[in-house]
Design a protein around this motif. Structure first.
Motif, mmCIF file in Angstrom:
data_model
loop_
_atom_site.group_PDB
_atom_site.id
_atom_site.type_symbol
_atom_site.label_atom_id
_atom_site.label_comp_id
_atom_site.label_asym_id
_atom_site.label_seq_id
_atom_site.Cartn_x
_atom_site.Cartn_y
_atom_site.Cartn_z
ATOM 1 N N SER A 86 0.824 -1.207 0.000
ATOM 2 C CA SER A 86 0.000 0.000 0.000
ATOM 3 C C SER A 86 0.858 1.257 0.000
ATOM 4 O O SER A 86 0.552 2.234 -0.697
ATOM 5 C CB SER A 86 -0.922 -0.020 1.221
ATOM 6 N N LYS A 100 0.578 3.559 -3.233
ATOM 7 C CA LYS A 100 -0.373 4.640 -2.976
ATOM 8 C C LYS A 100 -0.001 5.492 -1.775
ATOM 9 O O LYS A 100 -0.050 6.722 -1.844
ATOM 10 C CB LYS A 100 -1.779 4.068 -2.765
ATOM 11 N N ARG A 153 2.082 8.699 -1.642
ATOM 12 C CA ARG A 153 1.509 9.863 -2.322
ATOM 13 C C ARG A 153 0.272 10.399 -1.615
ATOM 14 O O ARG A 153 0.023 11.599 -1.618
ATOM 15 C CB ARG A 153 1.132 9.493 -3.768
ATOM 16 N N SER A 154 -0.518 9.498 -1.004
ATOM 17 C CA SER A 154 -1.789 9.931 -0.415
ATOM 18 C C SER A 154 -1.721 10.193 1.082
ATOM 19 O O SER A 154 -2.547 10.928 1.630
ATOM 20 C CB SER A 154 -2.871 8.873 -0.674
#
Length: 479
Positions: free
Chosen positions: A451, A455, A458-459
């Motif tokens: 994860s 992702k 960046r998140s």
């Protein structure tokens, strides 16, 4: 919440009437009374060190995200991200273990009352009903949770007093002190007494978990820099004392050791109540325990759902936009509450076919949440003088207590990934006895890594800590 409500939350989640009782049978076969009593004393002392070290960091960062927020601030986003996933695994594993324990005790009570046969399928059904009940209670908002936790403290203390008092006064026969503090019993299939004794520490280590709830509810607690830190330490200390009294009272009252281990109710404490007090009193005391366990699980769900909410608020979970939603009326994270009961149900499904599933579930709680406690402490030690202390701190004892906490956490994390029982026939492990807690740990770490790589980096956004204007009114509190 006020300071007492914050303390009550962690005290309720530790819940000696939940952890000690649900793993009492496990303790009887993994070392017996000697390991249960001395293990409780040693583990309680070590957990107090872990809690004090964590409380010091909590005082500096009183934020709902708690452990992962601390790790992010002290070590960077990747540390925070990994800590968050471990913390989440531990909290959800605790929900699964706690609620399944309630289901076992409820089945025992129904067996005494109406001859109910607690099969794995029926127990899982009771477990599902309990999860739905707790979800409903948590949807009413934090004020109800706080009220229930305050009641829980007195219920636990009074309940332990009633149970120990009845077991001390009513039976005509009690075990001698040599039995309670020196009897070693091994029914695990392993021949090494040291290994068996170490496995028996799970009873105490599992019970002493969840005290990070005081940190998770920081944003809903007044004067959190002091109140949350105190809540952690005081909840551990008083649970240590009350739990020791409870275990001693139960062990002194055992009438038939073999009959207690092999109780038809499936719950050894229920058999102790029956043998020592009779079926009517046994049913009454079982209800006292069940209600206490419900208080514990209710507080656990509050902490788990806030963790889901906070982690989603920072973009760290899949479908974060869903889990971060709040009820406009109660400000409760409704989707997070439902996720926090759905995952524990999935974790408990192996109980349908595995005889050791329950202890594996409790191990998931320990090996998930305990490392999450140590990571912020380790990063605080690594930071040295760069760490800005809050008003509650350990003074000159900060470094030795911190390294003691980190060392203990590393030890128990490895220990509770190991096989807990050995199957008949000489095999080292079988499908029935496999400790799948290690699989859960590896899976979550792998999920966190994947994860993060695709992702999370960046998140994931670490929130800005809100200033606590009340903190300036406190002078440094050196423990």
């Amino acid at each position: 919440m006020g300071p007492f409500g914050n303390f009550a939350l962690s005290f309720s989640i530790i819940s000696v009437l939940s952890g000690c009782m649900t793993l009492f049978g496990f303790g009887l076969v993994t070392g017996g009374p000697a390991v249960m009593m001395w293990g409780w004393a040693v583990v309680g002392l070590m957990v107090l060190a872990v809690g004090a070290a964590l409380a010091e960091v909590t005082s500096a960062y009183p934020v709902s995200g708690a452990l992962y927020f601390m790790a992010s601030k002290l070590g960077g986003p990747r540390w925070g991200y990994t800590t968050g996933w471990l913390n989440l695994l531990g909290l959800l594993g605790g929900m699964a273990g706690g609620c399944y324990g309630i289901a076992l005790f409820t089945g025992a009570w129904l067996n005494l009352q109406w001859g109910f046969t607690p099969t794995p399928e029926k127990t899982l059904g009771i477990f599902a009903v309990i999860l739905l009940l707790l979800a409903t209670l948590n949807l009413f908002g934090v004020r109800l949770v706080s009220i229930l936790n305050s009641i829980s403290v007195w219920w636990h203390v009074t309940g332990v007093a009633v149970i120990v008092g009845a077991l001390a006064l009513v039976p005509s026969h009690h075990q001698p002190p040599g039995f309670v503090f020196g009897e070693f019993s091994n029914h695990t299939g392993w021949s090494n007494p040291l290994y068996v004794g170490l496995l028996g520490l799970l009873l105490a280590q599992y019970t002493f978990s969840g005290y990070d709830a005081s940190a998770h509810l920081s944003e809903e607690t007044v004067h959190a820099q002091v109140s949350a830190a105190r809540g952690i330490v005081r909840s551990i200390f008083w649970s240590w004392i009350v739990g020791f009294v409870l275990l001693a009272g139960m062990l002194f009252a055992i009438q038939d050791y073999a009959g207690t281990v092999g109780s038809a109710t499936g719950v050894p404490p229920a058999q102790i109540f029956i043998d020592a007090l009779g079926p009517t009193a046994a049913k009454a005391l079982l209800l006292v325990v069940i209600v206490a366990q419900l208080f514990c699980a209710n507080a656990g769900l509050a902490a788990a759902s806030r963790m889901v909410f906070a982690f989603s608020r920072d973009g760290a979970l899949p479908f974060s936009n869903t889990w971060r939603r709040l009820s406009p009326r109660t400000k409760t994270p409704v989707p997070a509450v439902w996720l926090s009961v759905a995952v524990p149900f999935v974790l408990a499904l192996p109980s349908l076919y595995s005889t050791t599933a329950y202890t594996a579930i409790t191990s998931i709680n320990v090996i998930g949440i305990t490392p999450a406690y140590a990571i912020p402490v380790y990063l605080r030690l690594r930071a040295g003088k760069r760490f800005v202390r809050g008003p509650w701190h350990l003074g000159k004892w900060s470094t030795p207590i911190g390294w003691t906490a980190v060392g203990w956490v590393g030890f128990v994390t490895v220990l509770f990934c190991l096989p807990q029982t050995r199957p008949e026939g000489g095999e080292l492990v079988s499908v029935d006895t496999f400790n799948y807690a290690s699989i859960a740990l590896v899976s979550v770490l792998a999920l966190a890594w994947i994860s993060w790589r695709f992702k999370g980096r960046r998140s994931y956004e670490v929130p800005v800590q809100n200033s606590d204007s009340s903190a300036s009114t406190y002078e440094d509190e050196v423990v």
